[in-house]
Design an enzyme around this catalytic site. Structure first.
Site, PDB file in Angstrom:
ATOM      1  N   HIS A 242      12.115  22.487  52.508  1.00  0.00           N
ATOM      2  CA  HIS A 242      11.465  21.784  53.619  1.00  0.00           C
ATOM      3  C   HIS A 242      10.755  22.749  54.594  1.00  0.00           C
ATOM      4  O   HIS A 242       9.612  22.540  54.967  1.00  0.00           O
ATOM      5  CB  HIS A 242      12.480  20.967  54.429  1.00  0.00           C
ATOM      6  CG  HIS A 242      13.296  20.014  53.600  1.00  0.00           C
ATOM      7  ND1 HIS A 242      12.816  19.405  52.472  1.00  0.00           N
ATOM      8  CD2 HIS A 242      14.570  19.568  53.744  1.00  0.00           C
ATOM      9  CE1 HIS A 242      13.755  18.615  51.969  1.00  0.00           C
ATOM     10  NE2 HIS A 242      14.830  18.702  52.715  1.00  0.00           N
ATOM     11  N   ASP A 400       0.199  16.231  76.479  1.00  0.00           N
ATOM     12  CA  ASP A 400       1.290  15.589  75.745  1.00  0.00           C
ATOM     13  C   ASP A 400       0.806  14.410  74.901  1.00  0.00           C
ATOM     14  O   ASP A 400       0.247  13.459  75.437  1.00  0.00           O
ATOM     15  CB  ASP A 400       2.314  15.135  76.793  1.00  0.00           C
ATOM     16  CG  ASP A 400       3.522  14.459  76.193  1.00  0.00           C
ATOM     17  OD1 ASP A 400       3.630  14.416  74.955  1.00  0.00           O
ATOM     18  OD2 ASP A 400       4.352  13.964  76.967  1.00  0.00           O
TER      19      ASP A 400
HETATM   20  N1  LIG Z   1       6.295  14.299  74.448  1.00  0.00           N
HETATM   21  C1  LIG Z   1       7.549  14.570  74.592  1.00  0.00           C
HETATM   22  O1  LIG Z   1       8.422  13.848  74.145  1.00  0.00           O
HETATM   23  C2  LIG Z   1       7.851  15.812  75.292  1.00  0.00           C
HETATM   24  C3  LIG Z   1       9.147  16.141  75.417  1.00  0.00           C
HETATM   25  N2  LIG Z   1       9.484  17.273  76.045  1.00  0.00           N
HETATM   26  C4  LIG Z   1      10.913  17.536  76.134  1.00  0.00           C
HETATM   27  O2  LIG Z   1      11.166  18.361  77.213  1.00  0.00           O
HETATM   28  C5  LIG Z   1      12.277  19.183  76.912  1.00  0.00           C
HETATM   29  C6  LIG Z   1      11.933  20.622  77.124  1.00  0.00           C
HETATM   30  O3  LIG Z   1      10.776  20.955  76.371  1.00  0.00           O
HETATM   31  P1  LIG Z   1      10.786  22.206  75.414  1.00  0.00           P
HETATM   32  O4  LIG Z   1       9.466  22.495  74.855  1.00  0.00           O
HETATM   33  O5  LIG Z   1      11.813  21.993  74.410  1.00  0.00           O
HETATM   34  O6  LIG Z   1      11.147  23.301  76.487  1.00  0.00           O
HETATM   35  P2  LIG Z   1      11.811  24.712  76.446  1.00  0.00           P
HETATM   36  O7  LIG Z   1      10.788  25.741  76.279  1.00  0.00           O
HETATM   37  O8  LIG Z   1      12.686  24.781  77.636  1.00  0.00           O
HETATM   38  O9  LIG Z   1      12.680  24.757  75.127  1.00  0.00           O
HETATM   39  C7  LIG Z   1      13.887  24.163  75.131  1.00  0.00           C
HETATM   40  C8  LIG Z   1      14.553  24.575  73.870  1.00  0.00           C
HETATM   41  O10 LIG Z   1      14.671  25.993  73.856  1.00  0.00           O
HETATM   42  C9  LIG Z   1      15.809  26.337  73.153  1.00  0.00           C
HETATM   43  N3  LIG Z   1      16.624  27.280  73.919  1.00  0.00           N
HETATM   44  C10 LIG Z   1      17.569  27.007  74.833  1.00  0.00           C
HETATM   45  N4  LIG Z   1      18.122  28.148  75.259  1.00  0.00           N
HETATM   46  C11 LIG Z   1      17.514  29.152  74.631  1.00  0.00           C
HETATM   47  C12 LIG Z   1      17.650  30.557  74.642  1.00  0.00           C
HETATM   48  N5  LIG Z   1      18.533  31.152  75.438  1.00  0.00           N
HETATM   49  N6  LIG Z   1      16.863  31.284  73.854  1.00  0.00           N
HETATM   50  C13 LIG Z   1      15.969  30.709  73.064  1.00  0.00           C
HETATM   51  N7  LIG Z   1      15.806  29.371  72.980  1.00  0.00           N
HETATM   52  C14 LIG Z   1      16.563  28.612  73.774  1.00  0.00           C
HETATM   53  C15 LIG Z   1      16.558  25.065  72.872  1.00  0.00           C
HETATM   54  O11 LIG Z   1      16.286  24.694  71.542  1.00  0.00           O
HETATM   55  P3  LIG Z   1      17.101  25.305  70.325  1.00  0.00           P
HETATM   56  O12 LIG Z   1      18.509  24.992  70.532  1.00  0.00           O
HETATM   57  O13 LIG Z   1      16.476  24.567  69.208  1.00  0.00           O
HETATM   58  O14 LIG Z   1      16.833  26.750  70.289  1.00  0.00           O
HETATM   59  C16 LIG Z   1      15.932  24.066  73.772  1.00  0.00           C
HETATM   60  O15 LIG Z   1      15.912  22.779  73.259  1.00  0.00           O
HETATM   61  C17 LIG Z   1      12.644  18.918  75.494  1.00  0.00           C
HETATM   62  O16 LIG Z   1      13.699  18.020  75.442  1.00  0.00           O
HETATM   63  C18 LIG Z   1      11.404  18.281  74.936  1.00  0.00           C
HETATM   64  O17 LIG Z   1      11.676  17.439  73.866  1.00  0.00           O
HETATM   65  C19 LIG Z   1       8.564  18.107  76.528  1.00  0.00           C
HETATM   66  C20 LIG Z   1       7.229  17.816  76.428  1.00  0.00           C
HETATM   67  C21 LIG Z   1       6.779  16.623  75.827  1.00  0.00           C
HETATM   68  O1  LIG Z   2      17.116  17.490  51.921  1.00  0.00           O
HETATM   69  C1  LIG Z   2      17.941  17.367  52.806  1.00  0.00           C
HETATM   70  O2  LIG Z   2      17.563  16.796  53.979  1.00  0.00           O
HETATM   71  C2  LIG Z   2      18.520  16.166  54.805  1.00  0.00           C
HETATM   72  C3  LIG Z   2      17.832  15.934  56.142  1.00  0.00           C
HETATM   73  O3  LIG Z   2      16.774  15.029  55.984  1.00  0.00           O
HETATM   74  P1  LIG Z   2      16.222  14.238  57.228  1.00  0.00           P
HETATM   75  O4  LIG Z   2      15.067  13.486  56.698  1.00  0.00           O
HETATM   76  O5  LIG Z   2      17.343  13.351  57.721  1.00  0.00           O
HETATM   77  O6  LIG Z   2      15.858  15.243  58.254  1.00  0.00           O
HETATM   78  C4  LIG Z   2      19.767  16.997  54.944  1.00  0.00           C
HETATM   79  O7  LIG Z   2      20.757  16.279  55.649  1.00  0.00           O
HETATM   80  C5  LIG Z   2      20.310  17.338  53.563  1.00  0.00           C
HETATM   81  O8  LIG Z   2      21.413  18.216  53.683  1.00  0.00           O
HETATM   82  C6  LIG Z   2      19.250  18.013  52.735  1.00  0.00           C
HETATM   83  O9  LIG Z   2      19.688  18.151  51.391  1.00  0.00           O
END
Ligand SMILES: NC(=O)C1=CN([C@@H]2O[C@H](COP(=O)(O)OP(=O)(O)OC[C@H]3O[C@@H](n4cnc5c(N)ncnc54)[C@H](OP(=O)(O)O)[C@@H]3O)[C@@H](O)[C@H]2O)C=CC1
Ligand SMILES: O=C1O[C@H](COP(=O)(O)O)[C@@H](O)[C@H](O)[C@H]1O
Length: 494
Positions: A242, A400
């Protein structure tokens, strides 16, 4: 589509492994939705085949929990099951497949008729099943197509063996290797985002992009499937297929056309520029129990009784891949995936470089283009803007495109619906070609061997956490900067 008139001929969709989990949870519901929406050829019949002796009514009963029937659809639903047959038979007996052939022929009435075989069977019976289809069940007039599900082998050698086996039986145009991520809305949108927008095309390269992060997170563990999972691990389960597919769509050059082979040629080309992953570029993890995960005790991977004691199989992996071509040299493509994490999420983050020649006192943050595959499809570009009002301060904000807001009426189909319909229409754009698969295994086999032969200990991480603590350090090492300063104001409608 090979020929539009194909849709007028009788079609039979044969589901091998019809008694299994995938069949009841995914394939029967999918073919019902396609049937309900009248997108399949008019004269389509469905045949389930598996070792278990059962009736169509029993199959129907088992699927009940997973199939949605809306009010008003009851008659159509009856019609759907009336178009179903079921036959019990062995996977390794030619005679049973001859009976299957007779059953399929019932629908065909001696004219041109097409057949689609969906192999929802374990890899152990794969060779027998395909040989038996070839010997006893191919369409005489009309097409025969075969849909196969991963695992497509477990390393380069076993995958080549499988590819050669299939190539001896079927032409590549007959083989549809499913990677269901290729059926997801935002994955299918990647080419449009890239190649239909002049704003992105010129900046999509090493001069502007610092790093690319492609993540897959799941909030649950192996849950009794540990025995199966342990033989494969997270890298084979998600990263090698994937995430690598997403990478190739992000990194490939513009194809000559939208013809499936032009697209797949470009995907293969970019994969050929990626050297096999080195040990220094990988981090693996395995989840441990959490006595208070979401209010209840969550067991660790090794607590699953189906997992071999002391297993070092990764349930989390982070790897940096390098593309040695003119567009991408030096830009890390970080693939990151894990089970038993804090959330369900699949997304791509294209992080742009810092603005050169800063005049804002070091307050600018990097642009980031986020493509959220799931949940809640969205595309947002994080950018700097002047804070509204009298001040001349900077604020981090976003452009967005959230699907639920912009396309309120749109009905985004499930990946399997799109992909199975593609097989009926004969388009292989969203299926994996054998040379793509070969390249994928070339990139991943050496590291898998090293991890397994050296019994590399995975970093522990707590069920429900963001993964091993060391992973964030790795991100920084690969020029992915997380500032933690970005704040999103969720619109009330979201
Ligand atoms: N259209 C929409 O729906 C939009 C939604 N949003 C939402 O706003 C929120 C914030 O936006 P986002 O772009 O994610 O902002 P950020 O840049 O703050 O990223 C947040 C993500 O960074 C990761 N993170 C947290 N701590 C650390 C760390 N110490 N080091 C590195 N990575 C870290 C986490 O993901 P991970 O655990 O995967 O590393 C976390 O989800 C999100 O919930 C997003 O979905 C924002 C814009 C538009
Ligand atoms: O191929 C796989 O994908 C699923 C996740 O698929 P999603 O469409 O729900 O994101 C994962 O749970 C599984 O372990 C893997 O074999």
């Amino acid at each position: 589509m090979e020929n539009k008139a194909d849709f007028d001929y009788p079609h039979t969709f044969i589901l091998l492994g019809a008694s299994g989990d995938l069949a009841k949870k995914k394939i029967y519901p999918t073919i019902w939705y396609l049937y309900r929406d009248n997108v399949l050829p008019k004269n389509t019949k469905f045949v389930g085949y598996a070792r278990t002796s059962q009736t169509v009514s029993e199959v129907r009963e088992k699927c009940k929990k997973y199939i949605k029937v809306r009010p008003g659809e009851e008659d159509k639903y009856e019609e759907f099951w009336a178009a179903n047959d079921y036959l019990a038979g062995a996977y390794d007996k030619r005679i049973d497949f001859e009976k299957l052939n007779q059953l399929i022929c019932k629908n065909e009435k001696g004219i041109v008729a097409n057949r689609i075989f969906y192999l929802a069977v374990p890899p152990t019976v794969f060779e027998d099943v395909t040989v038996n289809i070839k010997n006893s069940c191919v369409a005489i007039k009309g097409y025969t197509r075969v849909i196969i599900e991963k695992p497509f082998g477990r390393d380069d050698v076993s995958s080549d063996k499988l590819s050669n086996h299939l190539a001896n039986l079927f032409k590549e145009e007959q083989i549809y290797r499913i990677d269901h991520y290729l059926g997801k809305e935002m994955v299918q949108n990647l080419m449009t985002i890239r190649f239909a927008n002049q704003i992105f095309c010129p900046s999509w390269n090493r001069s502007n992009i610092a790093s690319v992060l492609i993540s897959f997170k799941e909030p649950f563990g192996t849950e009794g499937r540990g025995g199966y999972f342990d033989d494969f691990g997270m890298i084979r389960d998600v990263m090698q297929n994937h995430l690598l597919q997403i990478l190739s769509l992000i990194a490939m050059e513009k194809p000559v056309s939208l013809h499936p082979n032009d697209i797949r040629d470009e995907k293969v080309k970019v994969l050929r520029h990626i050297p096999a992953i080195e040990m220094k570029d990988i981090l693996v993890g395995q989840y441990v129990g959490n006595p208070n995960g979401n209010g209840e005790e969550k067991l660790g991977y090794l607590d699953d009784p189906t997992v071999p004691k002391g297993s070092v199989t990764p349930t989390y992996a982070l790897a940096a891949l390098w593309i040695n071509n003119a567009r991408w040299e030096g830009v890390p493509f970080i693939l990151r995936c894990g089970k038993a994490l804090n959330e369900r999420k699949a997304e791509v983050r294209i992080q742009y470089k810092d603005v050169p020649g800063d005049i804002f006192g070091g307050n600018t943050k990097r642009n980031e283009l986020v493509i959220r595959v799931q949940p809640g499809e969205a595309l947002y570009l994080k950018m700097m803007s002047k804070s509204p009002g009298m001040k001349f301060d900077l604020v981090e904000t976003e452009l967005d495109l959230t699907y639920s807001m912009r396309y309120r009426e749109a009905d985004v189909p499930d990946a399997y619906e799109r992909l199975i319909l593609d097989v009926f229409t004969g388009t292989q754009m969203h299926f994996v070609r054998s040379d793509e698969l070969k390249e994928a295994w070339r990139i991943f086999t050496p590291i898998l061997q090293q991890l397994e032969e050296n019994h590399v200990q995975p970093h522990p991480y707590v069920f429900g956490s963001r993964g091993p603590a060391a992973a964030d350090g790795k991100l920084a090492e690969y020029n992915f900067k997380y500032s933690g300063s970005y704040k999103w104001q969720k619109p009330s409608i979201c």
